[in-house]
Design a protein around this motif. Structure first.
Motif, PDB file in Angstrom:
ATOM      1  N   LEU A   1       0.850  -1.184   0.000  1.00  0.00           N
ATOM      2  CA  LEU A   1       0.000   0.000   0.000  1.00  0.00           C
ATOM      3  C   LEU A   1       0.887   1.236   0.000  1.00  0.00           C
ATOM      4  CD1 LEU A   1      -2.876   1.380   0.692  1.00  0.00           C
ATOM      5  CD2 LEU A   1      -2.043   1.338   3.046  1.00  0.00           C
TER       6      LEU A   1
ATOM      7  N   ARG B   1       0.200   5.602  -0.309  1.00  0.00           N
ATOM      8  CA  ARG B   1      -0.770   6.674  -0.501  1.00  0.00           C
ATOM      9  C   ARG B   1      -0.104   8.037  -0.384  1.00  0.00           C
ATOM     10  NH1 ARG B   1      -3.285   2.940  -2.324  1.00  0.00           N
ATOM     11  NH2 ARG B   1      -5.247   2.126  -1.517  1.00  0.00           N
TER      12      ARG B   1
ATOM     13  N   LEU C   1       2.661   6.175   8.344  1.00  0.00           N
ATOM     14  CA  LEU C   1       1.711   5.166   8.815  1.00  0.00           C
ATOM     15  C   LEU C   1       1.822   4.979  10.317  1.00  0.00           C
ATOM     16  CD1 LEU C   1       0.795   1.839   7.064  1.00  0.00           C
ATOM     17  CD2 LEU C   1       0.980   1.974   9.535  1.00  0.00           C
TER      18      LEU C   1
ATOM     19  N   GLU D   1      -4.963   1.695   6.747  1.00  0.00           N
ATOM     20  CA  GLU D   1      -5.191   2.939   6.003  1.00  0.00           C
ATOM     21  C   GLU D   1      -6.338   3.732   6.610  1.00  0.00           C
ATOM     22  OE1 GLU D   1      -6.231   4.487   1.473  1.00  0.00           O
ATOM     23  OE2 GLU D   1      -6.325   2.350   1.946  1.00  0.00           O
TER      24      GLU D   1
END
Length: 270
Positions: A25, A27, A213, A240
Motif C-alpha cells: 500500500l 498513498r 503510517l 489505512e
C-alpha cells in the motif's frame, strides 16, 4: 503507486514453511505528491521487500526513495543475502548509489531517503532485515507484536535517554528530525540490521512502513486490526482507515504520505 486497493501477491514456501502472502500500500496522504516508494522481488527460494521515504523536495526525495528500492532489489536478486553483515554492506552500497546520483539534477543535490528492507530465505525458513532512518519493520507472532526496529531519530534518542516515553514520539515537535538516512556521507551514516537470522514459523507477520503510517497507528491498534483481518490486503486497508481517521481527528489535513508492505507467514493467529 496508485490510489487503488492494496496490491496483493502470494509467494509459496518450500518444505515445511507455509505459504507466504504479501500486500503493498502507498498513498499520497494530504501532500501534493508521494515521496514514498515500495517494491518487492521473489524467486522460488528468496523474497525481498523494501519501503523507502524520500526527503529533499520534489524531484529529490521521490528520486532517492525510488533509487533505494531499485538498488536493493537489483542487488538482492543478483546475490541473495544470508547474513547480517551482508545486509549492512548492501545498505552502505545503497547509500553510495544515492549519493552518486545527487549530481544528476540540481533538484537532487540534497535528496535523502529512509529505508527498511526484509530478506526471506524460503529454503532455510529464515529472515533478515535492516534499516536507516525512521521507516520501521514490525514483527508479530501469534497476533502479538514482538518488536520493531529502533529509529535513527532525535525523538528515539530522547526515549533511549529516558527523557521521553515511546508514546510521546508520535506527537513530539521534533518527531521528523532524523539522525541518519540514505544520502548521508558514509562516515556519518547509521544503519541497523537484525543481529542474526530470524527463524520463521507459522503466524509470523512483518509490517514494513514509513512514519506516515506508524505515526497515526499505535502498536495496540496494529495488533487489533491484524486479528480482524482476512489477508494482508485487508489488514493494510484497515490500517489505512486508521491513518485517515486519526489524521482527521487531530486536524491534520496535510498529513504525510504513508506506505507499507505486509508479509504473512501462513495464518497470523496460529
Amino acid at each position: 503507486m496508485s490510489d487503488d486497493a492494496p496490491f496483493a501477491d502470494s509467494v509459496f514456501g518450500l518444505g515445511d514453511l507455509p505459504a507466504i502472502e504479501l500486500s503493498i500500500l502507498s498513498r499520497v496522504g494530504g501532500r501534493d505528491y508521494n515521496e514514498d516508494a515500495c517494491g518487492h522481488w521473489h524467486s522460488e527460494q528468496y523474497l525481498c521487500c523494501v519501503v523507502a521515504d524520500g526527503a529533499g523536495g520534489h524531484g529529490g526525495g521521490d528520486v532517492a526513495a525510488r533509487l533505494a528500492v531499485r538498488h536493493i532489489i537489483e542487488q538482492a536478486s543478483a546475490a541473495p543475502l544470508h547474513a547480517p553483515d551482508e545486509v549492512h554492506d548492501l545498505l552502505l552500497d545503497t547509500n553510495a548509489s544515492v549519493l552518486s546520483h545527487r549530481d544528476d539534477d540540481p533538484a537532487q543535490k540534497d535528496m535523502h531517503s529512509t529505508v527498511v528492507a526484509l530478506f526471506i530465505d524460503l529454503s532455510s525458513g529464515t529472515a533478515l532485515w535492516g534499516h536507516a532512518g525512521d521507516s520501521r519493520l514490525y514483527l508479530f507472532r501469534g497476533g502479538q507484536m514482538l518488536a520493531h526496529t529502533r529509529d535513527h531519530s532525535v525523538v528515539q534518542s530522547l526515549v533511549e535517554a529516558g527523557l521521553l516515553s515511546p508514546d510521546q514520539m508520535r506527537t513530539h515537535p521534533q518527531r521528523s528530525e532524523l539522525l541518519s538516512a540514505l544520502g548521508t556521507p558514509t562516515e556519518h551514516l547509521k544503519v541497523s540490521t537484525a543481529s542474526r537470522p530470524w527463524v520463521l514459523r507459522e503466524g509470523d507477520v512483518f509490517l514494513l512502513c514509513t512514519d506516515g503510517l506508524w505515526e497515526h497507528v499505535d502498536e495496540a491498534e496494529m495488533s487489533a486490526s491484524l486479528a480482524r483481518s482476512n489477508d494482508p490486503a485487508d489488514w493494510l486497508a484497515r490500517l489505512e482507515q486508521s491513518v485517515l481517521t486519526h489524521a482527521r481527528s487531530t486536524g491534520k489535513p496535510r498529513h504525510d504520505n504513508f506506505s507499507g508492505i505486509a508479509v504473512w507467514v501462513g495464518n497470523p493467529m496460529a
